[in-house]
Design an enzyme around this catalytic site. Structure first.
Site, PDB file in Angstrom:
ATOM      1  N   SER A  44       7.534   5.447  12.022  1.00  0.00           N
ATOM      2  CA  SER A  44       8.579   6.710  11.766  1.00  0.00           C
ATOM      3  C   SER A  44       9.390   6.905  12.738  1.00  0.00           C
ATOM      4  O   SER A  44       8.942   6.485  14.273  1.00  0.00           O
ATOM      5  CB  SER A  44       7.717   7.802  11.446  1.00  0.00           C
ATOM      6  OG  SER A  44       8.639   9.040  11.508  1.00  0.00           O
ATOM      7  N   THR A 102       0.825  -1.073   0.067  1.00  0.00           N
ATOM      8  CA  THR A 102       0.076  -0.040   0.027  1.00  0.00           C
ATOM      9  C   THR A 102       0.886   1.179  -0.077  1.00  0.00           C
ATOM     10  O   THR A 102       1.919   1.306   0.674  1.00  0.00           O
ATOM     11  CB  THR A 102      -0.895  -0.025   1.186  1.00  0.00           C
ATOM     12  OG1 THR A 102      -0.042   0.328   2.430  1.00  0.00           O
ATOM     13  CG2 THR A 102      -1.732  -1.383   1.421  1.00  0.00           C
ATOM     14  N   GLY A 103       0.358   2.493  -0.690  1.00  0.00           N
ATOM     15  CA  GLY A 103       1.394   3.432  -0.911  1.00  0.00           C
ATOM     16  C   GLY A 103       2.324   2.850  -1.729  1.00  0.00           C
ATOM     17  O   GLY A 103       3.641   3.444  -1.507  1.00  0.00           O
ATOM     18  N   GLY A 104       2.169   2.301  -2.743  1.00  0.00           N
ATOM     19  CA  GLY A 104       3.218   1.669  -3.510  1.00  0.00           C
ATOM     20  C   GLY A 104       3.655   2.557  -4.823  1.00  0.00           C
ATOM     21  O   GLY A 104       4.289   2.234  -5.720  1.00  0.00           O
ATOM     22  N   TYR A 131       0.698  12.978  13.171  1.00  0.00           N
ATOM     23  CA  TYR A 131       1.542  12.257  12.489  1.00  0.00           C
ATOM     24  C   TYR A 131       2.403  11.230  13.482  1.00  0.00           C
ATOM     25  O   TYR A 131       2.626  10.142  13.517  1.00  0.00           O
ATOM     26  CB  TYR A 131       2.478  13.004  11.570  1.00  0.00           C
ATOM     27  CG  TYR A 131       3.288  12.084  10.817  1.00  0.00           C
ATOM     28  CD1 TYR A 131       2.901  11.242   9.624  1.00  0.00           C
ATOM     29  CD2 TYR A 131       4.681  12.011  10.982  1.00  0.00           C
ATOM     30  CE1 TYR A 131       3.687  10.531   8.732  1.00  0.00           C
ATOM     31  CE2 TYR A 131       5.781  11.157  10.339  1.00  0.00           C
ATOM     32  CZ  TYR A 131       5.021  10.331   9.465  1.00  0.00           C
ATOM     33  OH  TYR A 131       5.964   9.748   8.716  1.00  0.00           O
ATOM     34  N   SER A 138       4.576   5.690  -5.187  1.00  0.00           N
ATOM     35  CA  SER A 138       5.832   6.594  -5.109  1.00  0.00           C
ATOM     36  C   SER A 138       6.618   6.422  -4.052  1.00  0.00           C
ATOM     37  O   SER A 138       6.337   5.491  -3.016  1.00  0.00           O
ATOM     38  CB  SER A 138       5.452   7.963  -5.012  1.00  0.00           C
ATOM     39  OG  SER A 138       4.579   8.213  -3.913  1.00  0.00           O
ATOM     40  N   GLY A 139       7.571   7.073  -4.091  1.00  0.00           N
ATOM     41  CA  GLY A 139       8.689   7.292  -2.832  1.00  0.00           C
ATOM     42  C   GLY A 139       9.137   5.670  -2.370  1.00  0.00           C
ATOM     43  O   GLY A 139       9.681   5.037  -3.094  1.00  0.00           O
ATOM     44  N   GLY A 197       7.329   3.175  -1.258  1.00  0.00           N
ATOM     45  CA  GLY A 197       6.860   1.905  -1.538  1.00  0.00           C
ATOM     46  C   GLY A 197       7.070   1.597  -3.026  1.00  0.00           C
ATOM     47  O   GLY A 197       7.214   0.455  -3.448  1.00  0.00           O
TER      48      GLY A 197
END
Length: 240
Positions: free
Chosen positions: A130, A5-7, A143, A9-10, A12
Site C-alpha cells: 500500500s 488470495t483475496g480474489g 495497517y 472482490s475488489g 483481486g
C-alpha cells in the site's frame, strides 16, 4: 495458472477477470463461501474457488495443494488478501493486533512459502502492499505497519538464493485510494470521500482494474528484469 488470495472482490476480482481475458486458468481464495461463489459466477464459472483463511498456514498449504492438484504448477501467485480497520491506537486489543498481522503479513509470507515448491520455473509472485507503507497512515497504524512488512518481505524473498535459482520474481503493487467494496463501505460519508480525493494529486480515486493491469505487467515477460520492485498505483499520493 494463477492463484489469487483475496480474489472474490475488489482488486483481486478485477485481476482475476483481466487474467482470464488473457487466457489464464484461475484459482481464487477468500474467507466467505458466499462471496467466492458470487465471484466465480461473475467470472464465468470456469474458476476454482477455495475457501481459505490466509491467517492460517495450514489453510494456505491446503489451498496451494488443492489448486496444484486441480490445475497444475503455479505460474503466478497474487498474494492480495488483506484487512484494514481503524481502532484507536491506545484501545487496540491484542486479538485485533494479531488478526491484522496474521492476515496482512503472515498470510503473504505463507502464501509464498507454501506455493514456492509448486511453482513453475520462472514463475512470478506479486504482493499487495500500500502507499501507506512509505507515508504512514494516522489512525490506522497496524495497517500501515503491516503493509511496510509486506514490502520488506518482497525484497528479502526476491533475494533468497533458492528463489533466484528457480528464477522466480517477487514484486509488489502499492495501491493508493482505490474504489472497491471495502473502501466504499469505509467512506460512505460523501465528505470523507471528497477529503480522500482531495489528497490525491491526480484528483480522483483509482479503479481496481488499474491495479490489475500493473499486476498483469509484473507477471508478464515484459517485466522480465524486474524483481524486488514496486509499482505504486496511487495517483501520486505517496510520491508527490
Amino acid at each position: 495458472m494463477v492463484v489469487i488470495t483475496g480474489g472474490s472482490s475488489g482488486v483481486g476480482l478485477a485481476t482475476a477477470r483481466l487474467f482470464i481475458a488473457h487466457g489464464a486458468r484461475i484459482a481464487i481464495a477468500g474467507r466467505s463461501e458466499e462471496t467466492l461463489q458470487s465471484a466465480r459466477e461473475a467470472l464465468g464459472g470456469n474458476v476454482l474457488a477455495v475457501r481459505t483463511d490466509v491467517g492460517r498456514a495450514a489453510d494456505l498449504r491446503a489451498l496451494m495443494n488443492t489448486v496444484h492438484d486441480a490445475l497444475g504448477p503455479i505460474d503466478v501467485l497474487f498474494a492480495n488478501a488483506g484487512i484494514s480497520e481503524c481502532p484507536d491506537i491506545f484501545e487496540t486489543g491484542e486479538a485485533f493486533f494479531d488478526e491484522v498481522m496474521h492476515t496482512n503479513v503472515k498470510g503473504v509470507f505463507y502464501a509464498f512459502t507454501e506455493a514456492f515448491a509448486l511453482m513453475s520455473e520462472g514463475a512470478n509472485a506479486v504482493f499487495t502492499s500500500s502507499v501507506v507503507q512509505q507515508r504512514g497512515r494516522p489512525g490506522d497504524v497496524l495497517y500501515a505497519a503491516s503493509k511496510a512488512a509486506v514490502r520488506s518481505l518482497a525484497r528479502t524473498l526476491a533475494a533468497d538464493e533458492r528463489v533466484l535459482a528457480k528464477q522466480v520474481r517477487v514484486n509488489v503493487v502499492s495501491p493508493g485510494a482505490i474504489e472497491t467494496p471495502l473502501t466504499a463501505a469505509a467512506t460512505a460519508d460523501p465528505e470523507v470521500r471528497a477529503w480522500v480525493e482531495a489528497q490525491v494529486p491526480m484528483g480522483r480515486w483509482g479503479q481496481a482494474d488499474e491495479v490489475a493491469k500493473a499486476v498483469l505487467f509484473l507477471a508478464s515477460s515484459d517485466a522480465s528484469y524486474l524483481t524486488a520492485g514496486e509499482i505504486a498505483i496511487d495517483g501520486g499520493l505517496g510520491q508527490i
